[in-house]
Design an enzyme around this catalytic site. Sequence first.
Site, PDB file in Angstrom:
ATOM      1  N   LYS A  73     -61.573 -14.556  92.172  1.00 58.50           N
ATOM      2  CA  LYS A  73     -60.218 -14.985  92.100  1.00 58.50           C
ATOM      3  C   LYS A  73     -59.412 -14.029  93.358  1.00 58.50           C
ATOM      4  O   LYS A  73     -59.652 -12.868  93.154  1.00 58.50           O
ATOM      5  CB  LYS A  73     -59.553 -14.784  90.930  1.00 58.50           C
ATOM      6  CG  LYS A  73     -58.316 -15.487  90.680  1.00 58.50           C
ATOM      7  CD  LYS A  73     -58.522 -16.961  90.346  1.00 58.50           C
ATOM      8  CE  LYS A  73     -57.192 -17.942  89.976  1.00 58.50           C
ATOM      9  NZ  LYS A  73     -57.481 -19.067  89.482  1.00 58.50           N
ATOM     10  N   VAL A 180     -49.801 -31.285  86.569  1.00 59.10           N
ATOM     11  CA  VAL A 180     -50.906 -31.733  85.914  1.00 59.10           C
ATOM     12  C   VAL A 180     -50.362 -32.680  84.662  1.00 59.10           C
ATOM     13  O   VAL A 180     -50.525 -33.790  84.538  1.00 59.10           O
ATOM     14  CB  VAL A 180     -51.685 -30.769  85.196  1.00 59.10           C
ATOM     15  CG1 VAL A 180     -52.852 -31.276  84.360  1.00 59.10           C
ATOM     16  CG2 VAL A 180     -52.443 -29.800  86.473  1.00 59.10           C
TER      17      VAL A 180
HETATM   18  P1  NAD Z   1     -46.536 -26.834  87.374  1.00 65.10           P
HETATM   19  O1  NAD Z   1     -45.819 -25.563  87.795  1.00 65.10           O
HETATM   20  O2  NAD Z   1     -46.677 -27.895  88.476  1.00 65.10           O
HETATM   21  O3  NAD Z   1     -45.820 -27.418  86.268  1.00 65.10           O
HETATM   22  C1  NAD Z   1     -45.766 -26.610  84.858  1.00 65.10           C
HETATM   23  C2  NAD Z   1     -44.375 -27.339  84.220  1.00 65.10           C
HETATM   24  O4  NAD Z   1     -44.207 -26.441  83.076  1.00 65.10           O
HETATM   25  C3  NAD Z   1     -43.328 -27.394  85.037  1.00 65.10           C
HETATM   26  O5  NAD Z   1     -42.437 -28.677  85.090  1.00 65.10           O
HETATM   27  C4  NAD Z   1     -42.460 -26.332  84.278  1.00 65.10           C
HETATM   28  O6  NAD Z   1     -41.016 -26.661  84.204  1.00 65.10           O
HETATM   29  C5  NAD Z   1     -42.857 -26.516  82.874  1.00 65.10           C
HETATM   30  N1  NAD Z   1     -42.793 -25.357  81.913  1.00 65.10           N
HETATM   31  C6  NAD Z   1     -42.725 -24.033  82.254  1.00 65.10           C
HETATM   32  N2  NAD Z   1     -42.433 -23.512  80.920  1.00 65.10           N
HETATM   33  C7  NAD Z   1     -42.284 -24.154  80.032  1.00 65.10           C
HETATM   34  C8  NAD Z   1     -42.171 -24.294  78.745  1.00 65.10           C
HETATM   35  N3  NAD Z   1     -41.934 -22.847  77.990  1.00 65.10           N
HETATM   36  N4  NAD Z   1     -41.876 -25.214  78.005  1.00 65.10           N
HETATM   37  C9  NAD Z   1     -42.197 -26.518  78.574  1.00 65.10           C
HETATM   38  N5  NAD Z   1     -42.260 -26.561  79.672  1.00 65.10           N
HETATM   39  C10 NAD Z   1     -42.496 -25.381  80.432  1.00 65.10           C
HETATM   40  O7  NAD Z   1     -47.958 -26.209  87.115  1.00 65.10           O
HETATM   41  P2  NAD Z   1     -49.289 -27.098  86.971  1.00 65.10           P
HETATM   42  O8  NAD Z   1     -50.143 -27.016  88.170  1.00 65.10           O
HETATM   43  O9  NAD Z   1     -49.046 -28.634  86.157  1.00 65.10           O
HETATM   44  O10 NAD Z   1     -50.062 -26.371  85.667  1.00 65.10           O
HETATM   45  C11 NAD Z   1     -49.737 -26.210  84.552  1.00 65.10           C
HETATM   46  C12 NAD Z   1     -50.831 -25.307  83.833  1.00 65.10           C
HETATM   47  O11 NAD Z   1     -52.363 -25.874  83.970  1.00 65.10           O
HETATM   48  C13 NAD Z   1     -50.811 -23.814  84.289  1.00 65.10           C
HETATM   49  O12 NAD Z   1     -51.030 -23.014  83.265  1.00 65.10           O
HETATM   50  C14 NAD Z   1     -51.896 -24.060  85.304  1.00 65.10           C
HETATM   51  O13 NAD Z   1     -52.560 -22.647  85.320  1.00 65.10           O
HETATM   52  C15 NAD Z   1     -52.998 -24.756  84.618  1.00 65.10           C
HETATM   53  N6  NAD Z   1     -54.088 -25.160  85.470  1.00 65.10           N
HETATM   54  C16 NAD Z   1     -53.618 -26.133  86.522  1.00 65.10           C
HETATM   55  C17 NAD Z   1     -54.467 -26.787  87.264  1.00 65.10           C
HETATM   56  C18 NAD Z   1     -54.167 -27.669  88.509  1.00 65.10           C
HETATM   57  O14 NAD Z   1     -54.947 -28.356  89.081  1.00 65.10           O
HETATM   58  N7  NAD Z   1     -52.812 -27.556  88.906  1.00 65.10           N
HETATM   59  C19 NAD Z   1     -55.835 -26.487  87.133  1.00 65.10           C
HETATM   60  C20 NAD Z   1     -56.158 -25.640  85.966  1.00 65.10           C
HETATM   61  C21 NAD Z   1     -55.054 -25.094  85.361  1.00 65.10           C
END
Ligand code: NAD
Length: 345
Positions: A73, A180
């Site tokens: 990472k 996601v």
């Molecule tokens: P993102 O930033 O696009 O979406 C996250 C969403 O969660 C946002 O809409 C935000 O407003 C909301 N949010 C933040 N705090 C919150 C809370 N307390 N309660 C409710 N909603 C809240 O992120 P993402 O890419 O969708 O990723 C989401 C999670 O999945 C993260 O933890 C990320 O590390 C993990 N992840 C993502 C991927 C990927 O392919 N994008 C892959 C593996 C893991």
Amino acid sequence: MAWDGVALLEREDATSGARILIAIHSEALGPATGGTRMKSYPDAEAARADAMRLAEGMTYKWAAAGFPRGGGKAVLAVPPDFRAGERPGLLRRYGAFMRELGGRFWTGADVGTSSGDMDVIAEEGAPYVFSRTPGNGGAGDSGTWTAIGVAASIEAACARLFGSRSLSGRRVVVQGAGSVGLPLIEILTAQGAEVEFGDVSPEAGRSLPPAVRRIGADEVYGRPCDVFAPCALGATLNAQTIPRLACRAVAGSANNQLSTAEDAERLAARGILYAPDFVVNAGGAVAITGIEALGWTRERAGREVRAIGETLDRVFDIAREAKITPDAAARRLAEERLTEASRVR
Ligand code: NAD
């Protein structure tokens, strides 16, 4: 922090005031590969600890997925007053640093970076950069692929609990309708699930049909449902939230959902089936790396990501047979693969 990784490579970027950290945790299964996170940290130690912890997580993610990559990472720790104008230069210098490593570390987008940033890093760091924009030859954003893997995981949890993978009529609460969560909600509703979601941003989920009910961001924990899908932040499963949960299973994309190792036991004690996050959320990494490094078609990538459901079946079997939590079972599965790979070498 105790860390059993291979190397932590560090470079000060004097021009921007940022610190570039590349943590290589394991090379047992293949070259270290993991996203590039860009954010501000309270101090250099916190940035190092984050890079090392995240690299270790990638080792387990690749190993549990049976994918030929090692754990790594990168963290670009930027000062709080980091100016947008400094960004392209920092990304290019980081790309040059990566190229010096000659393929020991490969990267893609992560929290704080985008496919557009990967295009810039690749100007100096190609070919060691994944998830560039499609216009620049990359496979683009990973969110939908990750969502496909989460949906397959929810099916596996339902199969274990109710004897059927069908999501028809199943109630799912999604925390976070971002890159996601949004495609996940679309996949689940298309399969007949009743979905509710909570998000702190009023803009999130605006495109969803009215049948997908929005609830308060804090209501998600206590909402009665079959599956709770945390797709927002880490550490949301903890001593405060677990007693409130009214679900039968937890399966979501967020990284590091368990606040402490004891939280796996807390969930088990409440009879809640936990699908380990590093198994559930590998879809984006697997699909993007498979398409770009192994020449997979999108159909092949889809099949490989959906196979996460079968990996979880195995994890749940190991947990039942060994009388351990699914989290411990997934770690055992990953460690077996790492040990096997070290023996073969
Ligand atoms: P993102 O930033 O696009 O979406 C996250 C969403 O969660 C946002 O809409 C935000 O407003 C909301 N949010 C933040 N705090 C919150 C809370 N307390 N309660 C409710 N909603 C809240 O992120 P993402 O890419 O969708 O990723 C989401 C999670 O999945 C993260 O933890 C990320 O590390 C993990 N992840 C993502 C991927 C990927 O392919 N994008 C892959 C593996 C893991």
